[in-house]
Design a protein around this motif. Sequence first.
Motif, PDB file in Angstrom:
ATOM      1  N   ALA A  12      -3.275   7.440  -5.378  1.00  0.00           N
ATOM      2  CA  ALA A  12      -3.565   6.893  -3.971  1.00  0.00           C
ATOM      3  C   ALA A  12      -2.442   7.689  -2.854  1.00  0.00           C
ATOM      4  CB  ALA A  12      -3.358   5.483  -3.732  1.00  0.00           C
ATOM      5  N   TRP A  13      -1.257   7.766  -3.432  1.00  0.00           N
ATOM      6  CA  TRP A  13       0.043   8.614  -2.560  1.00  0.00           C
ATOM      7  C   TRP A  13      -0.578  10.192  -2.289  1.00  0.00           C
ATOM      8  CZ3 TRP A  13       4.418   7.580  -0.129  1.00  0.00           C
ATOM      9  CH2 TRP A  13       5.352   8.670  -0.082  1.00  0.00           C
ATOM     10  N   ALA A  59       5.260   4.619   2.210  1.00  0.00           N
ATOM     11  CA  ALA A  59       5.823   5.880   2.996  1.00  0.00           C
ATOM     12  C   ALA A  59       6.637   5.471   4.213  1.00  0.00           C
ATOM     13  CB  ALA A  59       4.380   6.597   3.549  1.00  0.00           C
ATOM     14  N   GLU A  60       6.477   4.345   4.622  1.00  0.00           N
ATOM     15  CA  GLU A  60       7.165   3.806   5.726  1.00  0.00           C
ATOM     16  C   GLU A  60       8.433   3.485   5.206  1.00  0.00           C
ATOM     17  OE1 GLU A  60       5.029   0.697   7.971  1.00  0.00           O
ATOM     18  OE2 GLU A  60       3.533   2.096   8.541  1.00  0.00           O
ATOM     19  N   GLN A 119      -3.801  11.412  -2.535  1.00  0.00           N
ATOM     20  CA  GLN A 119      -4.867  11.404  -1.741  1.00  0.00           C
ATOM     21  C   GLN A 119      -4.346  11.369  -0.082  1.00  0.00           C
ATOM     22  OE1 GLN A 119      -7.956   8.779  -2.895  1.00  0.00           O
ATOM     23  NE2 GLN A 119      -7.825   9.879  -5.026  1.00  0.00           N
ATOM     24  N   ARG A 120      -3.365  10.299   0.049  1.00  0.00           N
ATOM     25  CA  ARG A 120      -2.923  10.009   1.319  1.00  0.00           C
ATOM     26  C   ARG A 120      -2.332  11.264   2.026  1.00  0.00           C
ATOM     27  NH1 ARG A 120       1.862   9.003   3.685  1.00  0.00           N
ATOM     28  NH2 ARG A 120       1.792   7.502   5.641  1.00  0.00           N
ATOM     29  N   SER A 125       0.930  -1.147  -0.034  1.00  0.00           N
ATOM     30  CA  SER A 125      -0.034   0.020  -0.073  1.00  0.00           C
ATOM     31  C   SER A 125       0.994   1.259  -0.014  1.00  0.00           C
ATOM     32  CB  SER A 125      -0.941   0.059   1.191  1.00  0.00           C
ATOM     33  OG  SER A 125      -0.097   0.011   2.302  1.00  0.00           O
ATOM     34  N   VAL A 126       0.443   2.403  -0.268  1.00  0.00           N
ATOM     35  CA  VAL A 126       1.050   3.709  -0.395  1.00  0.00           C
ATOM     36  C   VAL A 126       1.466   3.973   1.267  1.00  0.00           C
ATOM     37  CG1 VAL A 126       0.320   4.502  -2.463  1.00  0.00           C
ATOM     38  CG2 VAL A 126      -1.193   4.983  -0.176  1.00  0.00           C
ATOM     39  N   SER A 127       0.935   3.400   2.282  1.00  0.00           N
ATOM     40  CA  SER A 127       1.391   3.839   3.495  1.00  0.00           C
ATOM     41  C   SER A 127       2.453   2.932   4.013  1.00  0.00           C
ATOM     42  CB  SER A 127       0.102   3.331   4.536  1.00  0.00           C
ATOM     43  OG  SER A 127      -1.039   4.093   4.319  1.00  0.00           O
ATOM     44  N   GLU A 128       2.577   1.615   3.396  1.00  0.00           N
ATOM     45  CA  GLU A 128       3.748   0.888   3.664  1.00  0.00           C
ATOM     46  C   GLU A 128       5.044   1.546   2.847  1.00  0.00           C
ATOM     47  OE1 GLU A 128       2.118  -3.642   4.152  1.00  0.00           O
ATOM     48  OE2 GLU A 128       1.515  -2.826   2.311  1.00  0.00           O
ATOM     49  N   HIS A 178       5.567   1.983  -9.256  1.00  0.00           N
ATOM     50  CA  HIS A 178       4.152   2.545  -9.359  1.00  0.00           C
ATOM     51  C   HIS A 178       3.871   3.363 -10.583  1.00  0.00           C
ATOM     52  CE1 HIS A 178       4.606   6.981  -9.093  1.00  0.00           C
ATOM     53  NE2 HIS A 178       5.873   6.556  -8.682  1.00  0.00           N
TER      54      HIS A 178
END
Length: 372
Positions: free
Chosen positions: A368-369, A285-286, A371-372, A280-283, A337
Motif C-alpha cells: 500500500a505504501w 507518511a504524516e 502504491q501510494r 493507514s499508509v497516509s497516516e 508493517h
Amino acid sequence: MEFPPLTHDERLRYARHLSIPGVGEEGQRKLKASSVLMIGTGGLGSPAALYLAAAGVGRIGLVDDDRVDQSNLQRQILHGESWIGKPKLDSAVARLREINPLITIDAHAERFTPENASELLEPYDLLIDGTDNFPTRFLSNDVCFFQKKPCVYGSIFRFEGQVTVFAPHLGGPCYRCMLPTLPAPGAAPSCAEAGVLGVLPGIIGSLQAMEAIKLLLGIGEVPLGKLTCYDALRTSFRPLRLARDPKCRLCGDAPSLHSHDNPETRSSITCSMSDFPSISVSELAEKLSSNPSTVLIDVREPAEYAEAAIPGSTLIPLGELADRLDEVPRDGEVLVHCKLGGRSARAVAFLQEQGITGATNVEGGIDAWLQR
C-alpha cells in the motif's frame, strides 16, 4: 447440445487432441464451447491458465488485482522481468494471447469478494482456485456450491502440494467438510514466510488444469472425495479419502449456511485484527514527516527488505521478534508493517500480549505504501 465447429486454424492447432480417443473433434468442440474462471494468476494460476489456453478452452476469466513483483518471478511463469510493477492481469492476458489468440480472455481487475463472487462465476462452467488464503478458499467453495459448479482446489507449501475437486452436486464433499472452520490468524504461514520451491506450483497448477479439462470433456474419474498429496522430496503421490460430513454447515444434512456471504468469507484476507489499533499508509507518511524518530518495525524477511523498504524502518523478521523483544520500546507508539498487513497484525497481537500497548498495525503494508 450442438457445439461450435472447428476452423481450419483450430484443426491445425489442436491436431494432437483430435487423434486422442475420448477427445477427438467432438471433445475439442466441447472445449471451445467451455469456460473457466481462474481466481488468481500467481503460482498456481500461471500454469493452470497457460495449459487451459493452450488446450483451447474457449473462454477463460482471470480475477486478480495484484501487480507483478520481482519475488513472483521464481514461480509465477505467466509474468516476466519487463512486467515488474505492472498489473498481473495485463501480463497474463498478453502471455495467454500469445499462447492462443483463438480464445476469449476476460480480465477482471478486482478481488474475488462476497459482493462480486456470484456475478463473476455465473457465466462460467467451473472455477479453479489459485489463491493462497483461507477466506477466499471458503468463498470459492461456497459460491460454487450454491451455483452447483465444480471448484478445482490446489494448495502448495514448501515441497508439498495438494489437489482435488469439491463438487457436492456431483456427490462429493465440499471444502468445509475438510476444513470446517477458519483457522486462527497466523495458524498457517504465508508463502513469503514459509517459502515454496518454484517448480511445485507448476506441478499442482498443471494438475488443476488437467482436472478442469476432464470435467469439461466428461472423461475419466473426477477425484470426488480424494485429495491427492504430492511430496516433491520423496517423489510420491499419496491419495487421502475425504468423506462428506453430514454435519457440514454448508452441504450437510441440516445446513446452517444459506449464502456465500458469511463470517468465513467475510474474514480479512490479510488477517488484520479489528481488536488492535491500526493506521493507514497516509497516516504513516504524516507521522514520519512530522517526527523522523517514529518507531517503525518491518517484520518481513531480509530478502523482502533488501528489495524495498520504508526509510527509517527497522527490520525484525516476525520469526525473530520474540528473541529481539528488547529492541522494541515499551513506551510510546510502535508502528509495525509487513507486505500486506497479515504478519504485522500478528506481530501487533504478540507485542500487546507482552505489554507493549502502543503497538499499531500499518494497514496494507509496504504494498500500500508503494502504491501510494
